[in-house]
Design a protein around this motif. Structure first.
Motif, mmCIF file in Angstrom:
data_model
loop_
_atom_site.group_PDB
_atom_site.id
_atom_site.type_symbol
_atom_site.label_atom_id
_atom_site.label_comp_id
_atom_site.label_asym_id
_atom_site.label_seq_id
_atom_site.Cartn_x
_atom_site.Cartn_y
_atom_site.Cartn_z
ATOM 1 N N VAL C 62 22.297 -45.704 50.997
ATOM 2 C CA VAL C 62 23.279 -45.281 50.008
ATOM 3 C C VAL C 62 22.696 -44.137 49.191
ATOM 4 N N ASP C 63 23.062 -42.914 49.557
ATOM 5 C CA ASP C 63 22.405 -41.755 48.968
ATOM 6 C C ASP C 63 23.410 -40.610 48.841
ATOM 7 N N ALA C 64 23.758 -40.286 47.605
ATOM 8 C CA ALA C 64 24.799 -39.296 47.360
ATOM 9 C C ALA C 64 24.400 -37.914 47.867
ATOM 10 N N THR C 65 23.124 -37.582 47.749
ATOM 11 C CA THR C 65 22.660 -36.265 48.191
ATOM 12 C C THR C 65 22.878 -36.108 49.691
ATOM 13 N N GLU C 66 22.557 -37.178 50.389
ATOM 14 C CA GLU C 66 22.692 -37.159 51.837
ATOM 15 C C GLU C 66 24.166 -36.991 52.231
ATOM 16 N N VAL C 68 26.358 -35.318 50.574
ATOM 17 C CA VAL C 68 26.683 -33.908 50.381
ATOM 18 C C VAL C 68 26.235 -33.110 51.602
ATOM 19 N N ARG C 69 25.024 -33.430 52.049
ATOM 20 C CA ARG C 69 24.488 -32.716 53.205
ATOM 21 C C ARG C 69 25.394 -32.909 54.428
ATOM 22 N N ILE C 70 25.825 -34.145 54.613
ATOM 23 C CA ILE C 70 26.647 -34.431 55.788
ATOM 24 C C ILE C 70 27.992 -33.723 55.675
ATOM 25 N N LEU C 71 28.587 -33.748 54.484
ATOM 26 C CA LEU C 71 29.884 -33.081 54.315
ATOM 27 C C LEU C 71 29.745 -31.584 54.598
ATOM 28 N N ASP C 72 28.745 -30.951 53.976
ATOM 29 C CA ASP C 72 28.554 -29.511 54.179
ATOM 30 C C ASP C 72 28.367 -29.195 55.658
ATOM 31 N N ASN C 73 27.628 -30.069 56.302
ATOM 32 C CA ASN C 73 27.357 -29.901 57.707
ATOM 33 C C ASN C 73 28.630 -29.953 58.540
ATOM 34 N N LEU C 74 29.481 -30.900 58.207
ATOM 35 C CA LEU C 74 30.737 -31.022 58.940
ATOM 36 C C LEU C 74 31.613 -29.793 58.697
ATOM 37 N N VAL C 75 31.586 -29.304 57.459
ATOM 38 C CA VAL C 75 32.367 -28.116 57.141
ATOM 39 C C VAL C 75 31.905 -26.958 58.012
ATOM 40 N N SER C 76 30.592 -26.819 58.129
ATOM 41 C CA SER C 76 30.105 -25.676 58.900
ATOM 42 C C SER C 76 30.358 -25.864 60.397
ATOM 43 N N GLN C 77 30.660 -27.074 60.810
ATOM 44 C CA GLN C 77 31.000 -27.276 62.211
ATOM 45 C C GLN C 77 32.442 -26.915 62.517
ATOM 46 N N GLY C 78 33.154 -26.466 61.500
ATOM 47 C CA GLY C 78 34.498 -25.989 61.727
ATOM 48 C C GLY C 78 35.551 -27.074 61.899
ATOM 49 N N PHE C 79 35.349 -28.228 61.294
ATOM 50 C CA PHE C 79 36.409 -29.227 61.315
ATOM 51 C C PHE C 79 37.600 -28.715 60.509
ATOM 52 N N ASP C 80 38.784 -29.138 60.905
ATOM 53 C CA ASP C 80 39.972 -28.629 60.219
ATOM 54 C C ASP C 80 40.236 -29.396 58.935
#
Ligand SMILES: Nc1ncnc2c1ncn2[C@@H]1O[C@H](COP(=O)(O)OP(=O)(O)OP(=O)(O)O)[C@@H](O)[C@H]1O
Ligand SMILES: Nc1ncnc2c1ncn2[C@@H]1O[C@H](COP(=O)(O)OP(=O)(O)OP(=O)(O)O)[C@@H](O)[C@H]1O
Ligand SMILES: [Mg+2]
Ligand SMILES: [Mg+2]
Lengths: 521, 331, 322, 318
Positions: C62-66, C68-80
């Motif tokens: 349970v880690d809020a920073t992590e 954020v990292r995952i969300l940003d990562n998904l964004v950069s993968q071009g999810f709609d």
């Protein structure tokens, strides 16, 4: 004196207990033993002699299964003997008291006596048997049985040493090796040990005995085997000091006849300093005392002069030097530096004043093993190489170059790891480290211990030059020859007290030894 | 100078006093703790509560016992928690597929032994510093557990009834007896056998141990093996207690086990200590965690007290060593 | 969560995704709890139904920073479009803003970040209703009187705190004879929850009930009551998924567990993400193909509400596979 | 310094290159995200902790700081309390937080050097102490409501595509750190102390003071990490640093720092950080879960130690 030979037949004429021939052992670049032979008969007491670093301990460790030799063979009781571990050797009948203390500080004396070979009954330690036998053992050494319950680490070093001796004896070995066992024992304790050795020899145990003390030679040995620079240098049945010293002497430069030698030396290289008592007193101690180490010591170190500090191992010389250097507690007495009262607090203070100290143990106290030659050399000079805490690389390089050239240090560049150097060159780096601080007082503790002949004389020459250039030098050494060649005056410590202060013609080997062994005191 | 005088340096009164404090610290803290909590909560000393505490502390106690052996030799292990989790998963899976308990117990011991040997191999054989090696294996165990768990919590009853808190004899859970037997056995081995004494010797002076003919590597490996076996056993009691294995089960045990050993007074540098002291440490921490709940202290304060106790215990130790050095007693 | 079995399919499909198919994702609070598996199952069903591609990921602990990292990562993968269940209501906000600026639709689901720029919050049921329902369940089992304890997860979980507040409010309003004892106990794992429950029962021998808030605490509390032989004496309810609570519902150690149909929540989330990608507006009441009940939408708060909380008991838990 | 160390950095560089190639093959998004530099954004905080950890370990004497994550948590809470509940200007609050961080380091370092206690145990104690204090002070809940304007610069802006916290915090910290370690007396002293504390003492180094300052530096860096986190996520959590201690040690050791002290460089730590960032990012893109990333890190750590212990002669096991 007999010539070096592998086939000396021992006094008894019986087949030898142990024969080691052609033993060679290297540690990286250092060749600790080259083609060494040794024969010991049952019941024979053999003294192994030689200067520091001659390879005595290494040879014994080969016999005891600690080191396996690179070449050579050993037989024990006529059978080939190639122990792969100390345990192997023990089982075969070789036991040893090491030169370095090798006890377990957290455990009781009883446990120290039995560790690794405790008697058991149905898998459990047989404490009753352990205790009974141990009490008897301690009794033979004149130690009280109540010691058994004490923690080893709480004992004095001498008592610890006796425990280790008791341990070795208890193994009822065919061959018992004692590596400088008396260096930290008192006379009474030593006497009791000698009696024990005689008794064991009488029972047929072969004894290898290493010592630097000439006064005990006759008492402990039937035969004297001398090593020099890792080779057999000869052997004799006579405890003849002169002959032994000649065999041990590592270079022709050192004469046994000290008087003649000194004249020759002082008349040439030391002319500017020797003979007139030196210059101003730089560092002086009065009644300096540290309980348990030294007491009431008066000492002077003068500019342009080399003072010797002699004593047997454990006499307290190192503690005294450390105290002057600010790294050992002082309980009483005064120190003055250039005539001004000085309270040594830390090595930093001392170095800032121009007092430098070369530690006796290169490996544990001197070398910075993870660092380069240059970083080691400049380690004490950082203050002059910096501006606002930032190191000037150019100035550092210049300093390193200057002093490594000065001492002719052989290294593959100043960026080479210090561990890649030979022992002698490592020692030169440490000396250069001190000299680079341009000190006014230099204290050198065993400056040439365990290094080769050529380097040794180079260091001696350099030390004389430093004194000639006005440095006040204090040399601590356990090596008689070094005292005789280097020192303008000699202070002798025995059990922490000054027993002699010799200068000029008074400096003779006999006088020094007598004072060092406490005979004169 | 007579040879009969034992030339031990004299001890200062302060040192003597402090040494007494050191040896009495844990018992004193324990008694103090019991008194305080008993005053604060009438239930604290009830048989039920004490049984609960014992049952809950069983897994930590088992791990800490094995860990003591490793620490006595100057080593450390931070992977025990996830090792328990990983083994528990196998146990729960076996149990839920109907494997007999006795067989499952054997699997637990074998599994624990294997994980212990892995750590032993890395540290004793391959000479990786134990803190680094077990950090690495801890991460591996955690991931292995996660992969096996694969999104399914596994529920399971106790492996064998006597390894759960419910089976009792005269009100005393058998599990507690198992723990006590382990401690007694380990204590007897450490104190009364050759290999046990070798453990202390290695921790006191490795070089001397080698010279005394002790096979240092083998004893170290053996230590890891013992720890592993106890971790396997701890997995059984853990499973019996918690009843479910999840993705990160057991992870919390590692540091608590270390804390128990340290609070008990076994030196982290090796050579000094005992499993009985560790048992004291385990009891102390278990009672502390239990007592503050009963006394109504907010649960967030837990760590504060544990931390203070650790520091107090090592602080007193440190002061003794320091005084000793100052008064010139050779270390 | 991005586990092995979805992995092969998603990597295989991600190449195809470049060809223009709609791709949506969800960031869970943590990998490794069955709850989010249920979510995943529903979401996958919806993805098939609506012809989109779905992927789920979450932090190991349970880690809020992590997160954020995952969300940003998904964004950069071009999810709609991406949904997230934020661990805390603020730390994710700037990432959400950035993603929206990049043209990626962001929804919150399961937990909200009310001050963020998220397009919609797909809510399982309101926190108020959940808290009130669990209190009702407990009061039902205890006859509306007696002492009860609450065992929560980590103290900084906003969702848990909101449920607890609601439960306490409900108790204050409806059940004046129920008394919270021992304060709120915060725990990190099952074993600790178990100990806390035991200690509560010891400290308060008359304890009538326990609420186990996080799904990690549910089996711990259930186990504690079982071992203490207090089945029937101490009522346990909480917010566990039915499969997590199953053994205890079966044995009676738990009277009920309150949650929602997580599969439906996953299903609805994917539907909502698909709507966002298409650019469709939500109506006040939406018919979602595949869901039985219509789904309400509150324009003012931007909350899409799945419906009422569900109560799972020994009778019905077997119907749910999460 | 030594050949083995040079190897380590070369090995790391090679691994990074291999990982980059592999990742870009596995996931088409790895390279075309355009800003590979932002990889480090998530690693900025852990990077600061690894930097501090490296220094503490380098100083030798069994040096290690297990409390570094808890220190971050506690500093985070202190900052939150000061800036939100106390209503202080966030910059002032940040400054005070740094002071608190330094004080916490003084606690660790003071106990370790003053009483000569084993660092592992002292910092295990403070690990519990600090994190629990963080929970107690904050009541366990996170603190938010920071003044967004201005202060969020640290965590939320980027310059030429490089996140601010990387360009203006992480990289400067490493550059300054590397400069200090390689070019200043202090740095040289640290290596001396770590290499042979007895010898260092005899060339005039105050061993205790050097070690004490290392713990203070490490804790202060953790405080910087707390401030960065707060500015980035705009909240302060009592669990902000939980679990970071082991990661920080892993990265330091992976970077070639010998756990026994005296050997290691900050550039190695930085490369290890980079490797971990690339692996994590790439695996995340490939859909491999976070827990698997932890396992891979553990494996990399062990394998790197194996390579190391082979290339070195008999390193003593602790
Ligand atoms: N383990 C080792 N590693 C490297 N070099 C060693 C080792 N042991 C001994 N040496 C080196 O071998 C040489 C011989 O050492 P040894 O200890 O045998 O001398 P010694 O005659 O016993 O001297 P001393 O009288 O000082 O005890 C020395 O140069 C020493 O530095
Ligand atoms: N309190 C002590 N604890 C541990 N070792 C000691 C202690 N006192 C002396 N020693 C060791 O005993 C040996 C001899 O002691 P000391 O330094 O007093 O004598 P010394 O005259 O300097 O002899 P040398 O320089 O020849 O060793 C040294 O090797 C020293 O390290
Ligand atoms: Mg010798
Ligand atoms: Mg000496």
């Amino acid at each position: 004196m007999t010539d070096r030979t592998g086939t000396v037949v021992s006094s008894g004429g019986a087949p030898p207990l142990l024969t080691a021939s052609g033993i060679t052992k290297r540690f990286g670049a250092t060749r600790a033993l080259s083609d060494v032979d040794l024969v010991v008969a049952a019941g024979e007491r053999v003294a192994i002699m030689g200067e520091n670093g001659a390879g005595k301990s290494t040879l014994m460790k080969v016999l005891a299964g600690v080191h396996s030799p690179d070449a050579g063979s050993i037989t024990l009781d006529g059978a080939p003997f190639a122990p792969r571990s100390p345990d192997d050797a023990n089982r075969a009948g070789v036991s040893i008291v090491y030169q370095e203390p090798s006890g377990f500080p957290h455990l009781s004396v009883l446990e120290n006596l039995w560790m690794g070979r405790q008697p058991t009954r149905r898998g459990r330690l047989d404490r009753g048997a352990m205790r009974d036998e141990a009490s008897a053992l301690l009794d033979r050494l004149g130690l009280p049985a109540r010691l058994l319950g004490r923690k080893m680490g709480d004992l004095s070093l001498a008592d610890q040493q006796q425990v280790l001796i008791a341990r070795a004896i208890s193994m009822r070995a065919k061959l018992l090796i004692l590596d400088e066992p008396t260096s930290i024992l008192t006379a009474t304790e030593a006497d009791r040990l000698f009696a024990l050795v005689d008794q064991l020899a009488g029972e047929g145990t072969g004894i290898c005995y290493i010592t630097h003390r000439f006064d005990e030679l006759e008492r402990v040995a039937d035969r004297f085997v001398v090593l020099r620079d890792g080779r057999n240098a000869g052997e004799t049945h006579e405890a003849d000091r002169e002959a032994l010293l000649a065999m041990m002497g590592s270079s022709g430069e050192i004469e046994v006849d000290r008087a003649g030698h000194l004249v020759a030396e002082t008349s040439t290289t030391e002319a500017p300093t020797g003979g007139h008592g030196g210059g101003a007193v730089m560092l002086e101690a009065h009644g300096l005392t540290a309980h348990g180490a030294f007491a009431g010591v008066d000492l002077q170190v003068r500019a342009g002069w080399i003072s010797g500090l002699y004593g047997l191992v454990g006499a307290g010389r190192t503690e005294l030097a450390m105290a002057l250097f600010g790294e050992h507690r002082i309980d009483a007495g005064e120190v003055t530096y250039r005539g001004v009262p000085y309270r040594p607090r830390s090595s930093r203070d001392a170095l800032a004043r121009g007092i430098a100290y070369l530690p006796e143990d290169r490996r544990t106290q001197g070398l910075l093993p993870h660092m380069t030659v240059g970083e080691n050399l400049a380690a004490a000079s950082l203050a002059v190489l910096t501006r606002f805490g930032v190191l000037s690389r150019a100035r550092e390089a210049a300093l390193v170059k200057r002093w490594s050239d000065d001492l002719a240090i052989k290294a593959q560049g100043s960026g080479a790891p210090i561990t890649s150097l030979s022992g002698g060159n490592q020692q030169k780096v440490l000396l250069a480290r001190l000299v680079a601080t341009e000190p006014t007082v230099l204290m050198l503790d065993e400056p040439t211990r365990g290094i080769d002949v050529a380097t040794k004389s180079e260091i001696h020459r350099r030390v004389r030059e430093l004194a000639a250039a006005g440095a006040a030098v204090l040399v601590i050494s356990s090596e008689m020859a070094e005292m005789l060649t280097l020192a303008d005056d000699v202070t002798v410590l025995h059990e922490g007290r000054v027993t002699a202060r010799l200068s000029g013609e008074q400096i003779t080997e006999q006088a020094i030894l007598r004072a060092a062994t406490g005979v004169a005191a | 100078m007579s040879a009969v005088t034992v030339t031990g340096p004299s001890r200062s009164p302060a040192l003597v006093a402090l040494e007494r404090v050191q040896s009495l610290l844990l018992p004193a803290l324990l008694i103090g703790e019991v008194i305080v909590f008993a005053l604060l909560s009438s239930r604290f000393l009830s048989a039920d509560n004490l049984v609960n505490v014992a049952v809950n502390a069983a897994d930590i106690a088992l791990i800490a016992a094995g860990l003591t052996v490793v620490v006595l030799m100057g080593g450390i292990d931070v992977s025990t928690g996830y090792a328990v989790g990983l083994i528990s998963w196998f146990l729960a899976t076996l149990m839920s597929s109907g494997t007999p308990g006795a067989l499952t117990l054997i699997v637990a011991l074998i599994g624990g032994a294997l994980l212990g040997l892995l750590n032993g191999l890395l540290t004793a054989r391959l000479s990786i510093p134990s803190i680094v090696a077990t950090l690495g294996t801890s991460a591996l165990f955690q991931t292995a557990l996660f992969a096996l768990w694969n999104r399914r919590d596994v529920f399971s009853g106790p492996v064998l009834p006597f390894l759960s808190g419910s089976e009792r004899a005269a009100g005393v859970p058998l599990m507690l007896l198992v723990v006590l037997v382990v401690y007694a056995a380990l204590h007897l081995v450490l104190v009364g056998t050759r290999v046990g004494r070798s453990v202390f010797a290695i921790g006191s002076n490795v070089e001397a141990a080698r010279l005394a003919g002790i096979d240092v590597r083998r004893v170290r490996l053996l230590g890891s093996l013992v720890l592993g076996l106890l971790v396997g056993l701890a997995a059984c009691t853990y499973l019996a207690r918690v009843g479910v294995v999840q993705a990160s089960s057991g992870g919390e045990l590692s540091l608590l086990a270390i804390a128990s050993v340290v609070v008990g007074g076994t030196s982290i540098l090796g050579g000094e200590g005992s499993v009985l002291r560790t048992l004291g440490g385990v009891v102390f921490i278990a009672l502390l965690e239990n007592g503050i709940v009963l006394a109504g202290v907010p649960s967030l304060w837990n760590g504060l007290l544990v931390g203070c106790v650790i520091l107090l215990a090592v602080g007193v130790n440190g002061a003794v060593v320091l005084l000793r050095r100052r008064s010139g007693v050779a270390e | 969560s991005g586990c092995s079995e979805t992995q092969s399919s998603t990597t295989g499909e991600s190449a195809a995704a470049n060809d223009g198919g709609t791709r949506v994702a969800f960031v869970s609070q943590v990998e490794g709890i069955p709850y989010f598996n249920g979510f995943d199952a529903g979401a996958q069903r919806a993805a098939e139904e609506f012809g989109v591609e779905y992927e789920q990921a979450g932090p190991a602990t349970v880690d809020a920073t992590e997160q954020v990292r995952i969300l940003d990562n998904l964004v950069s993968q071009g999810f709609d479009a991406i949904a997230i269940s934020p661990l805390d209501p603020t730390s994710i906000n700037s990432s959400i803003t950035r993603a929206q600026d990049d043209g990626v639709q962001i929804a919150t689901s399961d937990a909200d970040a009310p001050d963020s720029d998220r397009s919609v919050f797909v809510s399982q049921a309101s926190d108020e209703q959940l808290g009130a329902t669990v209190m009702d369940q407990l009061a039902d089992a205890t006859g509306g009187t007696g002492q009860y304890g609450i065992i929560s997860g980590s103290a900084d979980s906003a969702t848990f705190n909101a449920w607890i507040d609601a439960a306490e409010a409900q108790a204050a309003a409806e059940y004046p004879d129920m008394e919270l004892v021992g304060g709120i106990r915060y725990t990190t794992d099952t074993a600790q929850a178990l100990e806390e429950a035991q200690n509560l029962m010891t400290a308060y021998p008359d304890l009538a009930g326990i609420i186990a808030v996080p799904s990690t605490a549910v089996p711990g509390v259930g186990q504690a009551v079982t071992t203490a032989d207090k089945i029937g004496t101490v009522a346990v309810t909480g917010f566990g998924s039915p499969q997590t609570a199953a053994p205890f519902l079966e044995s009676g150690a738990m009277t009920s567990t309150v949650l929602w149909n997580v599969e439906d929540l996953g299903y609805l989330t994917v539907w909502a993400l698909a709507q966002l990608v298409e650019g469709n507006e939500f109506a006040a009441e939406n018919e979602v193909p595949g869901l039985d009940e219509p789904v309400t939408y509150d324009e003012a708060t931007g909350i899409l509400l799945l419906g009422e909380p569900s109560v799972f008991t020994a009778e019905n838990y077997a119907d749910y596979d999460f | 310094m030594s050949a083995a160390l040079r190897d380590r950095r070369v090995v790391l560089l090679a691994l990074i290159a291999v990982a980059m190639v592999a990742m870009s093959l596995i996931s088409p998004y790895f390279l075309n995200t355009g800003n590979l530099l932002s990889l480090l954004q998530y690693s900025a905080v852990i990077g600061l902790l690894a930097l501090g950890q490296t220094l503490v370990i380098l100083g030798g004497g069994g040096g290690i700081d297990l409390s570094i994550g808890s220190t971050l948590s506690l500093c985070s809470v202190v900052f939150g309390l000061l800036a939100v509940n106390g209503g202080l200007n966030p910059w002032l609050a940040a400054l005070l937080t740094l002071v608190v961080g330094a004080l916490l380091g003084l606690v660790n370092g003071g106990l370790i050097t003053g009483l000569q206690l084993p660092p592992l145990i002292v910092t295990l104690g403070t690990l519990y102490l600090f994190s629990s204090a963080a929970n107690v002070l904050s009541d366990g809940v996170d603190i938010n409501g920071f003044d967004r304007a201005g202060f969020s610069t640290i965590g939320q802006t980027s310059i030429a595509g490089v996140p601010f916290q990387v360009l203006c915090v992480l990289i400067p910290a490493f550059v300054i750190g590397a400069f200090v370690m390689q070019r200043t007396v202090f740095g040289r002293r640290v290596y001396q102390v770590g290499s042979n504390e007895r010898a260092a003492g005899l060339v005039g180094v105050d061993v205790k003071r050097i070690r004490l300052s290392l713990y203070v530096i490490a804790s202060t860096l953790a405080a910087v990490g707390a401030i960065v986190t707060a500015s980035w996520l705009l909240n302060a959590r009592p669990t902000a640093g939980t679990g970071f201690e082991l990661q920080a040690i892993t990265i330091a050791v992976l970077g070639g720092t010998a756990i026994t002290g005296g050997t290691g460089r900050l550039s190695g730590t930085f490369l290890a950080l980079l490797l971990v960032a690339v692996l994590n990012s790439g695996l995340q893109l490939a859909g491999v879960g976070s827990t698997y990333q932890i396992g891979l890190l553990g494996a990399v750590l062990i394998v790197s130690m194996l390579v190391r212990s082979r290339s070195q002669t008999a390193q003593p096991a602790l």
